[in-house]
Design a protein around this motif. Structure first.
Motif, PDB file in Angstrom:
ATOM      1  N   ASP A 119      -8.153   0.274   1.855  1.00 52.75           N
ATOM      2  CA  ASP A 119      -7.516   1.041   0.488  1.00 52.75           C
ATOM      3  C   ASP A 119      -5.949   0.788   0.483  1.00 52.75           C
ATOM      4  O   ASP A 119      -5.336   0.748  -0.426  1.00 52.75           O
ATOM      5  CB  ASP A 119      -8.075   2.469   0.698  1.00 52.75           C
ATOM      6  CG  ASP A 119      -9.334   2.615   0.323  1.00 52.75           C
ATOM      7  OD1 ASP A 119     -10.075   1.563  -0.143  1.00 52.75           O
ATOM      8  OD2 ASP A 119      -9.759   3.824   0.340  1.00 52.75           O
ATOM      9  N   LEU A 120      -5.314   1.061   1.692  1.00 54.44           N
ATOM     10  CA  LEU A 120      -3.780   0.900   1.468  1.00 54.44           C
ATOM     11  C   LEU A 120      -3.399  -0.618   1.324  1.00 54.44           C
ATOM     12  O   LEU A 120      -2.774  -0.595   0.611  1.00 54.44           O
ATOM     13  CB  LEU A 120      -3.165   1.436   2.989  1.00 54.44           C
ATOM     14  CG  LEU A 120      -1.766   1.280   2.957  1.00 54.44           C
ATOM     15  CD1 LEU A 120      -0.861   2.360   1.887  1.00 54.44           C
ATOM     16  CD2 LEU A 120      -1.101   1.533   4.375  1.00 54.44           C
ATOM     17  N   ASP A 121      -4.187  -1.493   1.846  1.00 54.75           N
ATOM     18  CA  ASP A 121      -3.704  -2.757   1.625  1.00 54.75           C
ATOM     19  C   ASP A 121      -3.745  -3.138  -0.043  1.00 54.75           C
ATOM     20  O   ASP A 121      -3.194  -3.832  -0.399  1.00 54.75           O
ATOM     21  CB  ASP A 121      -4.686  -3.882   2.420  1.00 54.75           C
ATOM     22  CG  ASP A 121      -4.454  -3.739   3.902  1.00 54.75           C
ATOM     23  OD1 ASP A 121      -3.323  -3.490   4.387  1.00 54.75           O
ATOM     24  OD2 ASP A 121      -5.513  -3.903   4.591  1.00 54.75           O
ATOM     25  N   ARG A 122      -5.020  -2.825  -0.360  1.00 53.88           N
ATOM     26  CA  ARG A 122      -5.281  -2.971  -1.866  1.00 53.88           C
ATOM     27  C   ARG A 122      -4.018  -2.184  -2.645  1.00 53.88           C
ATOM     28  O   ARG A 122      -3.849  -3.037  -3.678  1.00 53.88           O
ATOM     29  CB  ARG A 122      -6.748  -2.285  -2.398  1.00 53.88           C
ATOM     30  CG  ARG A 122      -7.866  -3.186  -1.524  1.00 53.88           C
ATOM     31  CD  ARG A 122      -9.183  -2.494  -1.902  1.00 53.88           C
ATOM     32  NE  ARG A 122     -10.367  -3.346  -1.221  1.00 53.88           N
ATOM     33  CZ  ARG A 122     -11.555  -3.002  -1.526  1.00 53.88           C
ATOM     34  NH1 ARG A 122     -11.888  -2.303  -2.443  1.00 53.88           N
ATOM     35  NH2 ARG A 122     -12.375  -3.912  -0.789  1.00 53.88           N
ATOM     36  N   GLU A 123      -3.995  -1.036  -2.389  1.00 55.22           N
ATOM     37  CA  GLU A 123      -2.943  -0.495  -3.233  1.00 55.22           C
ATOM     38  C   GLU A 123      -1.640  -1.152  -3.113  1.00 55.22           C
ATOM     39  O   GLU A 123      -0.844  -1.198  -4.075  1.00 55.22           O
ATOM     40  CB  GLU A 123      -2.815   1.134  -2.558  1.00 55.22           C
ATOM     41  CG  GLU A 123      -1.640   1.737  -3.199  1.00 55.22           C
ATOM     42  CD  GLU A 123      -2.106   2.483  -4.527  1.00 55.22           C
ATOM     43  OE1 GLU A 123      -3.165   2.476  -5.018  1.00 55.22           O
ATOM     44  OE2 GLU A 123      -1.069   3.058  -5.347  1.00 55.22           O
ATOM     45  N   MET A 124      -0.980  -1.544  -2.046  1.00 51.93           N
ATOM     46  CA  MET A 124      -0.088  -2.174  -1.940  1.00 51.93           C
ATOM     47  C   MET A 124      -0.020  -3.758  -2.500  1.00 51.93           C
ATOM     48  O   MET A 124       1.119  -3.899  -3.125  1.00 51.93           O
ATOM     49  CB  MET A 124       0.517  -2.487  -0.409  1.00 51.93           C
ATOM     50  CG  MET A 124       0.923  -0.893   0.143  1.00 51.93           C
ATOM     51  SD  MET A 124       1.503  -1.183   1.804  1.00 51.93           S
ATOM     52  CE  MET A 124       2.603  -0.031   1.925  1.00 51.93           C
ATOM     53  N   ILE A 125      -1.249  -4.212  -2.479  1.00 54.80           N
ATOM     54  CA  ILE A 125      -1.196  -5.520  -3.000  1.00 54.80           C
ATOM     55  C   ILE A 125      -1.060  -5.379  -4.736  1.00 54.80           C
ATOM     56  O   ILE A 125      -0.249  -6.171  -5.166  1.00 54.80           O
ATOM     57  CB  ILE A 125      -2.593  -6.331  -2.698  1.00 54.80           C
ATOM     58  CG1 ILE A 125      -2.497  -6.692  -1.248  1.00 54.80           C
ATOM     59  CG2 ILE A 125      -3.140  -7.329  -3.802  1.00 54.80           C
ATOM     60  CD1 ILE A 125      -3.779  -7.276  -0.748  1.00 54.80           C
ATOM     61  N   GLN A 126      -1.526  -4.434  -5.042  1.00 56.90           N
ATOM     62  CA  GLN A 126      -1.471  -4.353  -6.523  1.00 56.90           C
ATOM     63  C   GLN A 126      -0.271  -3.564  -7.165  1.00 56.90           C
ATOM     64  O   GLN A 126       0.128  -3.986  -8.307  1.00 56.90           O
ATOM     65  CB  GLN A 126      -2.889  -3.212  -6.984  1.00 56.90           C
ATOM     66  CG  GLN A 126      -3.368  -3.402  -8.191  1.00 56.90           C
ATOM     67  CD  GLN A 126      -4.421  -2.399  -8.538  1.00 56.90           C
ATOM     68  OE1 GLN A 126      -4.316  -1.243  -8.166  1.00 56.90           O
ATOM     69  NE2 GLN A 126      -5.473  -3.165  -9.081  1.00 56.90           N
ATOM     70  N   LYS A 127       0.301  -2.801  -6.243  1.00 50.63           N
ATOM     71  CA  LYS A 127       1.625  -2.236  -6.616  1.00 50.63           C
ATOM     72  C   LYS A 127       2.803  -3.096  -6.318  1.00 50.63           C
ATOM     73  O   LYS A 127       3.936  -3.088  -7.022  1.00 50.63           O
ATOM     74  CB  LYS A 127       1.856  -0.842  -6.233  1.00 50.63           C
ATOM     75  CG  LYS A 127       0.716  -0.268  -6.686  1.00 50.63           C
ATOM     76  CD  LYS A 127       0.791   0.297  -8.032  1.00 50.63           C
ATOM     77  CE  LYS A 127      -0.315   1.047  -8.788  1.00 50.63           C
ATOM     78  NZ  LYS A 127      -1.678   1.489  -8.067  1.00 50.63           N
ATOM     79  N   GLN A 128       2.813  -4.161  -5.364  1.00 50.35           N
ATOM     80  CA  GLN A 128       3.985  -4.678  -4.935  1.00 50.35           C
ATOM     81  C   GLN A 128       4.160  -6.109  -5.686  1.00 50.35           C
ATOM     82  O   GLN A 128       3.177  -6.894  -6.019  1.00 50.35           O
ATOM     83  CB  GLN A 128       3.963  -5.246  -3.578  1.00 50.35           C
ATOM     84  CG  GLN A 128       4.386  -3.944  -2.608  1.00 50.35           C
ATOM     85  CD  GLN A 128       4.579  -4.201  -1.149  1.00 50.35           C
ATOM     86  OE1 GLN A 128       4.321  -5.511  -0.836  1.00 50.35           O
ATOM     87  NE2 GLN A 128       4.507  -3.480  -0.297  1.00 50.35           N
ATOM     88  N   VAL A 129       5.189  -6.063  -6.501  1.00 48.70           N
ATOM     89  CA  VAL A 129       5.615  -7.380  -7.151  1.00 48.70           C
ATOM     90  C   VAL A 129       6.908  -8.136  -6.591  1.00 48.70           C
ATOM     91  O   VAL A 129       7.530  -7.795  -5.695  1.00 48.70           O
ATOM     92  CB  VAL A 129       5.878  -7.231  -8.756  1.00 48.70           C
ATOM     93  CG1 VAL A 129       4.752  -6.868  -9.636  1.00 48.70           C
ATOM     94  CG2 VAL A 129       7.128  -6.391  -8.745  1.00 48.70           C
ATOM     95  N   ALA A 130       6.911  -9.463  -6.930  1.00 43.15           N
ATOM     96  CA  ALA A 130       8.017 -10.272  -6.279  1.00 43.15           C
ATOM     97  C   ALA A 130       9.331  -9.834  -6.945  1.00 43.15           C
ATOM     98  O   ALA A 130       9.320  -9.474  -7.924  1.00 43.15           O
ATOM     99  CB  ALA A 130       7.759 -11.972  -6.691  1.00 43.15           C
ATOM    100  N   MET A 131      10.375  -9.956  -5.863  1.00 41.93           N
ATOM    101  CA  MET A 131      11.778  -9.764  -6.411  1.00 41.93           C
ATOM    102  C   MET A 131      12.966 -10.425  -5.602  1.00 41.93           C
ATOM    103  O   MET A 131      12.950 -10.272  -4.421  1.00 41.93           O
ATOM    104  CB  MET A 131      12.048  -8.085  -6.381  1.00 41.93           C
ATOM    105  CG  MET A 131      13.341  -7.655  -6.340  1.00 41.93           C
ATOM    106  SD  MET A 131      14.122  -7.820  -7.808  1.00 41.93           S
ATOM    107  CE  MET A 131      15.597  -6.656  -7.593  1.00 41.93           C
TER     108      MET A 131
END
Ligand code: GP9
Length: 422
Positions: free
Chosen positions: A273-285
């Protein structure tokens, strides 16, 4: 309210204290080119598929730029417009709807307006209908000199919804290169928009078993956008702009792909669940600075609200008296105790990641220890729960009730009264 005023002024004090930092003003007078990349997430940056790099140009940029490996989008229902608002105006978007549509007439301290006051030329480019997300009105109020929307472009390359990003960057750069300097130019891409369909001739990757899936199409679109970015950087170099321009690129929000099996196939592992959350919320910068300053991976947590304070810090323009929430990310020492609060009430300091429950930001949520990849000990998140709630509440009050306008009027009255005492 006086509580909101005090709260946001404390954010200003925090940034003001950082203005002693050696990077404050280190790039004074530079141009600024900022690119908001449609649905450009972080999980595929640096990855390969079928032996081919997905983002070869961005991977190269990492060597000479500051790349933020834990950068979060802070958007809600306003999607692309929320990313724009968060990045340019450093306030939280609202939970329901879009600030661009509902509160376009309200007062905000956005980057375009602040740079305009400093005699920057300011332009914004996006190859879609100017009325979408109420951009015509909002950009007028953000004090851009000009908004180049679909009608200003020649539709000489149709990829995805409208003009392909390669042509979009080419035509935008024709304008940018001729601008008065210094300038701030903001470009919002479109090609990598859901559902990521592109002509076969533009699909350059062999995505193997992901062929024919939305994830395969997403990776193809991202690869195209990366190539367009490579052309943009080359063009900036040709125009002699690379060494006197702060160049920023970031993703606006997630890619709306709901099938986690597709992510697992691509990443080759099961996802918690944590992996999914971070994948969904992190964008490139990425931030490229003249002379390749600050190049390398920066693992300090960061979010879209921090973008404008970061750029203004580098330019040496004080934000101590501006109404913003974010803090500068490129300082000699990363800010201690920095937290990023997401619009849904999640927050992280890089050590823990809190996910809210259905009843809001309460102790019923989940507190993850990031290094251990395990949830459990709520004590590690307790201290910050109240701060996260406060940030979202204060931002909502300020945004929805047009309080920045009140604070400024109050400030002007106080200044006049103070002047009379002398
Ligand atoms: C169109 C584009 C839409 O102008 O910005 O983006 P969305 O908010 O749907 O991702």
């Amino acid at each position: 309210s006086s509580e909101a005023k005090q709260w946001i002024e404390e954010r200003g004090d925090l940034r003001g204290a950082l203005e002693q930092d050696p990077l404050f003003g280190a790039y004074a007078g530079s141009n600024v080119v900022m690119v908001q990349l449609e649905a450009f997430q972080n999980f595929m940056v640096g990855k390969s598929i079928g032996g081919q790099e997905i983002t070869p140009n961005l991977n190269k940029l990492i060597d000479t730029s500051a790349y933020f490996s834990q950068f979060y989008h802070q958007t809600s229902q306003g999607r692309t417009s929320d990313g724009d608002f968060a990045a340019n105006c450093s306030m939280q978007p609202v939970t329901n709807g879009s600030v661009f549509i509902q509160y376009a007439s309200h007062e905000f301290d956005c980057m375009s307006k602040i740079l305009k006051e400093r005699d920057y030329a300011t332009t914004v480019f996006h190859p879609y209908e100017g009325g979408f997300w109420n951009r015509n009105t909002m950009y007028h109020n953000m004090k851009y000199d000009k908004f180049y929307s679909l009608k200003h472009f020649i539709l000489d390359e149709k990829v995805g919804w409208a003009l392909g990003d390669k042509s979009f960057f080419r035509q935008s750069m024709d304008v940018v290169a001729d601008q008065q300097k210094p300038f701030y130019s903001f470009m919002i891409t479109l090609t990598s928009h859901h559902p990521y369909t592109m002509p076969d001739t533009e699909k350059k990757l062999d995505v193997g078993s992901l062929d024919g899936t939305i994830m395969g199409d997403y990776l193809q679109a991202v690869h195209y956008v990366d190539a367009a970015m490579g052309e943009l950087v080359d063009r900036m170099k040709e125009e002699g702009l690379w060494d006197n321009t702060i160049f920023v690129a970031y993703g606006d929000h997630d890619n709306s792909i709901k099938d986690w099996k597709l992510f697992e196939t691509f990443l080759g592992k099961p996802l918690s669940d944590l992996d999914r959350e971070m994948i969904q919320k992190q964008v490139a910068m990425f931030v490229h600075l003249p002379g390749d300053g600050q190049a390398g991976t920066h693992a300090n947590v960061a979010g879209q609200l921090d973008i404008t304070p970061t750029i203004l810090h580098l330019l040496g323009i004080s934000t101590a008296d501006r109404y913003m929430i974010g803090t500068p990310l490129l300082t000699a020492q990363p800010l201690e105790g920095k937290k990023v609060v997401l619009r849904n009430g999640a927050f992280t300091d890089g050590t823990v990641y809190y996910m809210p429950s259905g009843d809001g930001i309460t102790e019923n949520g989940k507190c993850w220890n990031i290094a251990a990849g395990a949830a459990g000990d709520m004590n590690a998140c307790l201290g910050a729960i109240e701060d996260a709630r406060t940030e979202l509440n204060m931002s909502d009050q300020i945004v929805m009730s047009d309080l920045i306008d009140d604070f400024k009027k109050q400030g002007a009255v106080e200044a006049r009264a103070g002047g009379g005492d002398d």
